[in-house]
Design a protein around this motif. Structure first.
Motif, mmCIF file in Angstrom:
data_model
loop_
_atom_site.group_PDB
_atom_site.id
_atom_site.type_symbol
_atom_site.label_atom_id
_atom_site.label_comp_id
_atom_site.label_asym_id
_atom_site.label_seq_id
_atom_site.Cartn_x
_atom_site.Cartn_y
_atom_site.Cartn_z
ATOM 1 N N MET A 1 56.417 119.570 39.173
ATOM 2 C CA MET A 1 56.885 119.244 40.533
ATOM 3 C C MET A 1 57.506 117.861 40.522
ATOM 4 N N ALA A 2 58.656 117.709 41.088
ATOM 5 C CA ALA A 2 59.342 116.432 41.118
ATOM 6 C C ALA A 2 59.961 116.229 42.475
ATOM 7 N N ALA A 3 59.939 114.986 42.915
ATOM 8 C CA ALA A 3 60.484 114.678 44.239
ATOM 9 C C ALA A 3 61.985 114.848 44.273
ATOM 10 N N THR A 4 62.624 114.723 43.138
ATOM 11 C CA THR A 4 64.080 114.792 43.081
ATOM 12 C C THR A 4 64.589 116.176 42.713
ATOM 13 N N GLY A 5 63.657 117.088 42.414
ATOM 14 C CA GLY A 5 64.080 118.424 42.017
ATOM 15 C C GLY A 5 64.256 118.545 40.519
ATOM 16 N N SER A 15 51.657 111.074 36.473
ATOM 17 C CA SER A 15 51.905 109.868 37.256
ATOM 18 C C SER A 15 52.262 110.210 38.698
ATOM 19 N N HIS A 16 53.046 111.270 38.881
ATOM 20 C CA HIS A 16 53.450 111.689 40.218
ATOM 21 C C HIS A 16 52.234 112.087 41.056
ATOM 22 N N HIS A 17 51.307 112.813 40.449
ATOM 23 C CA HIS A 17 50.128 113.287 41.168
ATOM 24 C C HIS A 17 49.114 112.173 41.426
ATOM 25 N N ASP A 113 48.876 121.720 42.814
ATOM 26 C CA ASP A 113 50.209 121.636 43.415
ATOM 27 C C ASP A 113 50.306 122.286 44.792
ATOM 28 N N LEU A 114 49.234 122.869 45.287
ATOM 29 C CA LEU A 114 49.318 123.667 46.504
ATOM 30 C C LEU A 114 49.799 122.854 47.710
ATOM 31 N N ILE A 115 49.042 121.857 48.122
ATOM 32 C CA ILE A 115 49.401 121.060 49.296
ATOM 33 C C ILE A 115 50.516 120.053 48.981
ATOM 34 N N PRO A 116 50.473 119.348 47.832
ATOM 35 C CA PRO A 116 51.579 118.417 47.535
ATOM 36 C C PRO A 116 52.948 119.092 47.483
ATOM 37 N N TYR A 117 53.007 120.312 46.950
ATOM 38 C CA TYR A 117 54.305 120.993 46.887
ATOM 39 C C TYR A 117 54.787 121.381 48.283
ATOM 40 N N GLY A 118 53.855 121.853 49.126
ATOM 41 C CA GLY A 118 54.227 122.166 50.500
ATOM 42 C C GLY A 118 54.712 120.933 51.240
ATOM 43 N N ALA A 119 54.040 119.789 50.992
ATOM 44 C CA ALA A 119 54.468 118.538 51.625
ATOM 45 C C ALA A 119 55.829 118.110 51.113
ATOM 46 N N GLN A 120 56.083 118.359 49.839
ATOM 47 C CA GLN A 120 57.378 117.989 49.277
ATOM 48 C C GLN A 120 58.513 118.787 49.920
ATOM 49 N N LEU A 121 58.243 120.036 50.238
ATOM 50 C CA LEU A 121 59.261 120.854 50.908
ATOM 51 C C LEU A 121 59.586 120.306 52.294
ATOM 52 N N TYR A 126 55.097 112.115 47.989
ATOM 53 C CA TYR A 126 53.801 111.997 47.330
ATOM 54 C C TYR A 126 52.698 112.370 48.308
ATOM 55 N N LEU A 127 51.662 113.019 47.785
ATOM 56 C CA LEU A 127 50.526 113.356 48.641
ATOM 57 C C LEU A 127 49.307 113.653 47.768
ATOM 58 N N ARG A 128 48.327 112.750 47.820
ATOM 59 C CA ARG A 128 47.049 112.990 47.148
ATOM 60 C C ARG A 128 46.044 113.460 48.194
#
Length: 259
Positions: A1-5, A15-17, A113-121, A126-128
């Motif tokens: 998962m990456a913030a930039t795609g 590091s992202h997580h 990746d469940l909630i962080p990926y949804g937040a990224q959408l 970032y979301l811990r």
């Protein structure tokens, strides 16, 4: 998962997580994700227990009511065994600590990746979601208990009694007041520090293992390590919530007693 795609390396994924969604910088930075999740879980706890209390029946209880009653009885019994003073605050405080910390710890059981990926959408980079893996949260709760220790000590012994406890214990002689003050101050400050760091260390380690499994192994093989670790982690999150609760009660009991 990456913030930039873009596809992240294993190091970048980890590091992202481990990066918080923050406002501000340096000492004044606020971890918005930890604050938000902890507040939502606190509201969930209050709503759930209030709902059960208002709908409680004297007849055959439902499963949720039965679970809540067992939990309340368990915490109440633990407080009666440990706390020897008289206070209407300690039992509700112990119940709040146990359930709230347990809920925060249980967030570690969700897929990484469940909630962080949804937040990224939704545009959140970032979301811990494990507040108890954030040292700021655990130390805040620990220092809250520390202030209650001071309050109980002064309430039960008075200001003069509290000062005497710091200056004339364990060596009861006026010439040894500096030694006593150093020993008792270190002992007093060590309580919240050990309380907060113990919870943080265990939960951070658990979160890190889940992230390592997700970041280093192919998706089709992750279940082989994730499932056994998640089952074992259920014991860890429950035990850490209980330890935080019982030590808080022990410290308040010690503050309420005379030497």
């Amino acid at each position: 998962m990456a913030a930039t795609g873009d596809v992240l390396t294993s190091q970048g994924y980890i590091s992202h997580h481990l990066t918080h969604l923050q406002v501000g910088s340096g000492f004044w930075a606020l971890n918005i994700d930890s604050l938000l999740v902890s507040v939502v879980l606190g509201i969930l706890f209050l709503w759930l227990f209030h709902s059960v209390a208002t709908r409680a029946t004297s007849g055959v209880p439902g499963k949720l009511q039965c679970a809540v009653e067992l939990l309340v009885g368990f915490v109440d019994g633990a407080v009666k065994d440990v706390f020897h003073g008289k206070s209407k605050l300690v039992a509700p405080l112990a119940l709040t600590i146990f359930v709230w910390v347990f809920l925060m710890n249980a967030m570690d059981l969700l897929p990484v990746d469940l909630i962080p990926y949804g937040a990224q959408l939704l545009g959140v980079p970032y979301l811990r979601v494990v507040p108890s893996a954030d040292v700021n949260i655990t130390m805040s709760m620990a220092f809250g208990v520390f202030f209650l220790i001071i309050y109980f000590s002064i309430k039960e012994k008075g200001v003069s009694g509290f000062v005497k406890e710091l200056t004339l214990q364990p060596l009861n002689h006026w010439t040894l007041i500096p030694v006593n003050l150093v020993l008792e101050t270190v002992s007093l400050i060590a309580k919240p520090i050990s309380l907060g760091l113990r919870l943080f260390g265990n939960m951070y380690a658990g979160e890190m293992i889940f992230i390592l499994i997700a970041g280093l192994l192919p998706w089709w093989s992750q279940w082989a390590l994730n499932v056994p670790w998640a089952i074992f982690h259920i014991l860890i999150i429950t035990l850490q919530a209980f330890i935080f609760m019982i030590l808080s009660v022990v410290y308040l009991s010690m503050a309420s007693e005379e030497h």
